[in-house]
Motif scaffolding. Structure first.
Motif, PDB file in Angstrom:
ATOM      1  N   ASP A 186       0.689   7.076  43.748  1.00 48.02           N
ATOM      2  CA  ASP A 186       0.033   8.328  44.110  1.00 48.02           C
ATOM      3  C   ASP A 186      -1.215   8.657  43.290  1.00 48.02           C
ATOM      4  O   ASP A 186      -1.622   9.825  43.242  1.00 48.02           O
ATOM      5  CB  ASP A 186       1.022   9.488  43.987  1.00 48.02           C
ATOM      6  CG  ASP A 186       2.095   9.432  45.068  1.00 48.02           C
ATOM      7  OD1 ASP A 186       1.718   9.328  46.242  1.00 48.02           O
ATOM      8  OD2 ASP A 186       3.292   9.494  44.734  1.00 48.02           O
ATOM      9  N   GLU A 187      -1.823   7.667  42.655  1.00 46.86           N
ATOM     10  CA  GLU A 187      -3.002   7.991  41.859  1.00 46.86           C
ATOM     11  C   GLU A 187      -4.232   7.196  42.282  1.00 46.86           C
ATOM     12  O   GLU A 187      -5.188   7.059  41.518  1.00 46.86           O
ATOM     13  CB  GLU A 187      -2.685   7.830  40.360  1.00 46.86           C
ATOM     14  CG  GLU A 187      -1.642   8.853  39.929  1.00 46.86           C
ATOM     15  CD  GLU A 187      -1.362   8.895  38.440  1.00 46.86           C
ATOM     16  OE1 GLU A 187      -1.870   8.028  37.700  1.00 46.86           O
ATOM     17  OE2 GLU A 187      -0.628   9.806  38.019  1.00 46.86           O
ATOM     18  N   CYS A 188      -4.195   6.689  43.519  1.00 45.38           N
ATOM     19  CA  CYS A 188      -5.375   6.096  44.163  1.00 45.38           C
ATOM     20  C   CYS A 188      -6.039   5.017  43.301  1.00 45.38           C
ATOM     21  O   CYS A 188      -7.255   4.852  43.329  1.00 45.38           O
ATOM     22  CB  CYS A 188      -6.384   7.200  44.495  1.00 45.38           C
ATOM     23  SG  CYS A 188      -7.637   6.722  45.700  1.00 45.38           S
ATOM     24  N   GLY A 189      -5.226   4.315  42.509  1.00 40.97           N
ATOM     25  CA  GLY A 189      -5.768   3.254  41.667  1.00 40.97           C
ATOM     26  C   GLY A 189      -6.502   3.737  40.431  1.00 40.97           C
ATOM     27  O   GLY A 189      -7.154   2.942  39.750  1.00 40.97           O
ATOM     28  N   ALA A 190      -6.388   5.041  40.114  1.00 41.38           N
ATOM     29  CA  ALA A 190      -7.107   5.578  38.951  1.00 41.38           C
ATOM     30  C   ALA A 190      -6.725   4.879  37.645  1.00 41.38           C
ATOM     31  O   ALA A 190      -7.618   4.549  36.845  1.00 41.38           O
ATOM     32  CB  ALA A 190      -6.875   7.082  38.835  1.00 41.38           C
ATOM     33  N   PRO A 191      -5.432   4.634  37.369  1.00 44.50           N
ATOM     34  CA  PRO A 191      -5.108   3.941  36.121  1.00 44.50           C
ATOM     35  C   PRO A 191      -5.760   2.567  36.029  1.00 44.50           C
ATOM     36  O   PRO A 191      -6.236   2.164  34.967  1.00 44.50           O
ATOM     37  CB  PRO A 191      -3.578   3.847  36.154  1.00 44.50           C
ATOM     38  CG  PRO A 191      -3.157   4.997  36.999  1.00 44.50           C
ATOM     39  CD  PRO A 191      -4.211   5.092  38.064  1.00 44.50           C
ATOM     40  N   GLU A 192      -5.798   1.846  37.143  1.00 40.53           N
ATOM     41  CA  GLU A 192      -6.413   0.513  37.113  1.00 40.53           C
ATOM     42  C   GLU A 192      -7.931   0.614  36.986  1.00 40.53           C
ATOM     43  O   GLU A 192      -8.567  -0.200  36.317  1.00 40.53           O
ATOM     44  CB  GLU A 192      -6.008  -0.255  38.367  1.00 40.53           C
ATOM     45  CG  GLU A 192      -4.540  -0.644  38.342  1.00 40.53           C
ATOM     46  CD  GLU A 192      -4.050  -1.223  39.644  1.00 40.53           C
ATOM     47  OE1 GLU A 192      -3.374  -2.260  39.607  1.00 40.53           O
ATOM     48  OE2 GLU A 192      -4.326  -0.631  40.698  1.00 40.53           O
ATOM     49  N   ARG A 193      -8.509   1.618  37.613  1.00 41.17           N
ATOM     50  CA  ARG A 193      -9.964   1.771  37.498  1.00 41.17           C
ATOM     51  C   ARG A 193     -10.374   2.110  36.069  1.00 41.17           C
ATOM     52  O   ARG A 193     -11.324   1.541  35.532  1.00 41.17           O
ATOM     53  CB  ARG A 193     -10.452   2.865  38.447  1.00 41.17           C
ATOM     54  CG  ARG A 193     -11.949   3.112  38.309  1.00 41.17           C
ATOM     55  CD  ARG A 193     -12.465   4.185  39.236  1.00 41.17           C
ATOM     56  NE  ARG A 193     -13.905   4.355  39.052  1.00 41.17           N
ATOM     57  CZ  ARG A 193     -14.648   5.221  39.732  1.00 41.17           C
ATOM     58  NH1 ARG A 193     -14.094   5.993  40.646  1.00 41.17           N
ATOM     59  NH2 ARG A 193     -15.947   5.317  39.491  1.00 41.17           N
ATOM     60  N   PHE A 194      -9.670   3.045  35.450  1.00 43.37           N
ATOM     61  CA  PHE A 194     -10.100   3.517  34.143  1.00 43.37           C
ATOM     62  C   PHE A 194      -9.624   2.638  32.990  1.00 43.37           C
ATOM     63  O   PHE A 194     -10.195   2.683  31.907  1.00 43.37           O
ATOM     64  CB  PHE A 194      -9.655   4.973  33.936  1.00 43.37           C
ATOM     65  CG  PHE A 194     -10.496   5.956  34.696  1.00 43.37           C
ATOM     66  CD1 PHE A 194     -11.701   6.407  34.179  1.00 43.37           C
ATOM     67  CD2 PHE A 194     -10.110   6.406  35.941  1.00 43.37           C
ATOM     68  CE1 PHE A 194     -12.496   7.297  34.887  1.00 43.37           C
ATOM     69  CE2 PHE A 194     -10.892   7.297  36.661  1.00 43.37           C
ATOM     70  CZ  PHE A 194     -12.097   7.745  36.138  1.00 43.37           C
TER      71      PHE A 194
END
Length: 347
Positions: free
Chosen positions: A93-101
């Protein structure tokens, strides 16, 4: 436009507690230095230290995804990996934010109840030292989990010990950490500091705050550069006093626990009422403030229109109901009564 009827879609759907709004109004008086150099932030930091120990290093951010993404980014490098349950919020549910950042990789692990175990963790650790593979660096769990289940303190301690034995860190997504503590009847320190957790995303929004979460580092040597990660990730609030004042209102008293206990009690009341209806099957233990159930597919839409909730698994018809700090017994009774009428009308 808001609805006068309380929903069961999410504890994000509820408003802020009046005590939180009162704290916001008081913090709005006069001027204060920006970016956390203010009395409310200093008090909020002290409050969190009282809960988690003097070595705790808290930093305030805007939201849960920001808390998780920046917490992970601060403790790993782009070639490293995070092992988490497949149902984890950071994975789904975080739209890939952890992987992006972070630049790193999430390694999801299937679990029957949303809970990772040392045995499952051991199986997910591979390729250590091999340059072709992302290197395992962090274990991330949610407390309570996305399935509403709760890790016991000994389970967290076992995961921390396993992670540390492999040179890894343990991160806790604590969006519903208060509900978990209320369920276990333990302090935040007993659940987090004393079990060996390294960093926690400390939630407030789902438990009566208007907005804001905190990233708290619990291990010495972590978090020294977090203020730069937070700024670069657009999570540094200029008027931070408005986040900090809410944390003081919630965690500076027993309000965090009172709110969480009530939400949990309403979930148990809801589960008991729905379980008594033929055609309803509760699918997970109700341990915090979420109820998962399979109901007849034809009943989902009419109930959604009137009360509001989400379908968790479209394949099985499993739905999720979430109770909040402001859910009233009358709200639960109305939902159960309507559900009984709708489901029995299908026969």
């Amino acid at each position: 436009m808001g609805s006068a009827r309380r929903m069961f879609a999410s504890d994000n759907a509820s408003g802020a507690h009046p005590a939180v709004f009162e704290a916001l109004l008081k913090s709005n008086e006069g001027h204060a230095y920006a970016y956390g150099d203010d009395q409310w932030t200093r008090e909020a930091e002290a409050v969190i230290k009282r809960h988690l120990g003097e070595n705790a290093r808290p930093f305030f951010v805007f939201n849960g995804t920001g808390a998780n993404a920046t917490a992970l980014a601060a403790v790993m490098r782009p070639y490293e990996a995070v092992i988490c349950p497949a149902t984890a919020h950071i994975n789904v549910d975080e739209c890939g934010a952890p992987e992006r950042f972070t630049g790193g990789k999430l390694v999801p692990v299937d679990t029957p109840d949303g809970k990772l175990t040392p045995e499952l963790l051991e199986k997910a650790i591979f390729g250590v030292g091999v340059e072709h593979h992302s290197q395992p660096r962090v274990v991330s769990i949610s407390q309570s989990t996305e399935y509403g289940t709760v890790y016991r303190t000994q389970e967290i301690a076992a995961l921390a010990a396993t992670a540390h034995a492999h040179g890894m860190l343990l991160h806790v997504d604590g969006a519903r950490i208060s509900n978990a503590a209320a369920s276990l009847g333990c302090t935040l320190a007993e659940m987090l500091t004393e079990t060996g957790v390294d960093v926690v995303s400390l939630g407030g929004t789902k438990n009566g705050m208007l907005f804001g979460e905190a990233v708290v580092f619990l291990r010495d040597g972590l978090g020294q550069d977090f203020r730069f990660v937070r700024k670069q990730s657009a999570q540094l609030a200029s008027k931070m006093r408005f986040i900090s004042a809410q944390f003081v209102a919630l965690f500076g008293s027993e309000l965090w626990l009172v709110n969480a206990r009530h939400a949990n009690e309403m979930a148990h009341l809801l589960a008991a009422g729905m379980a008594a209806i033929d055609g309803v099957r509760i699918t997970q233990p109700v341990e915090a403030n979420e109820v998962f159930a399979v109901i007849p597919r034809e009943a989902i839409e009419p109930l959604q229109r009137e009360f509001g909730f989400y379908v968790w698994d479209e394949r099985t018809g499993e739905v999720r109901w979430v109770t909040s700090w402001d859910t009233a017994p009358e709200d639960v009774a109305a939902f159960v009564q309507t559900a009984r009428r709708v489901i029995e009308g299908l026969r």
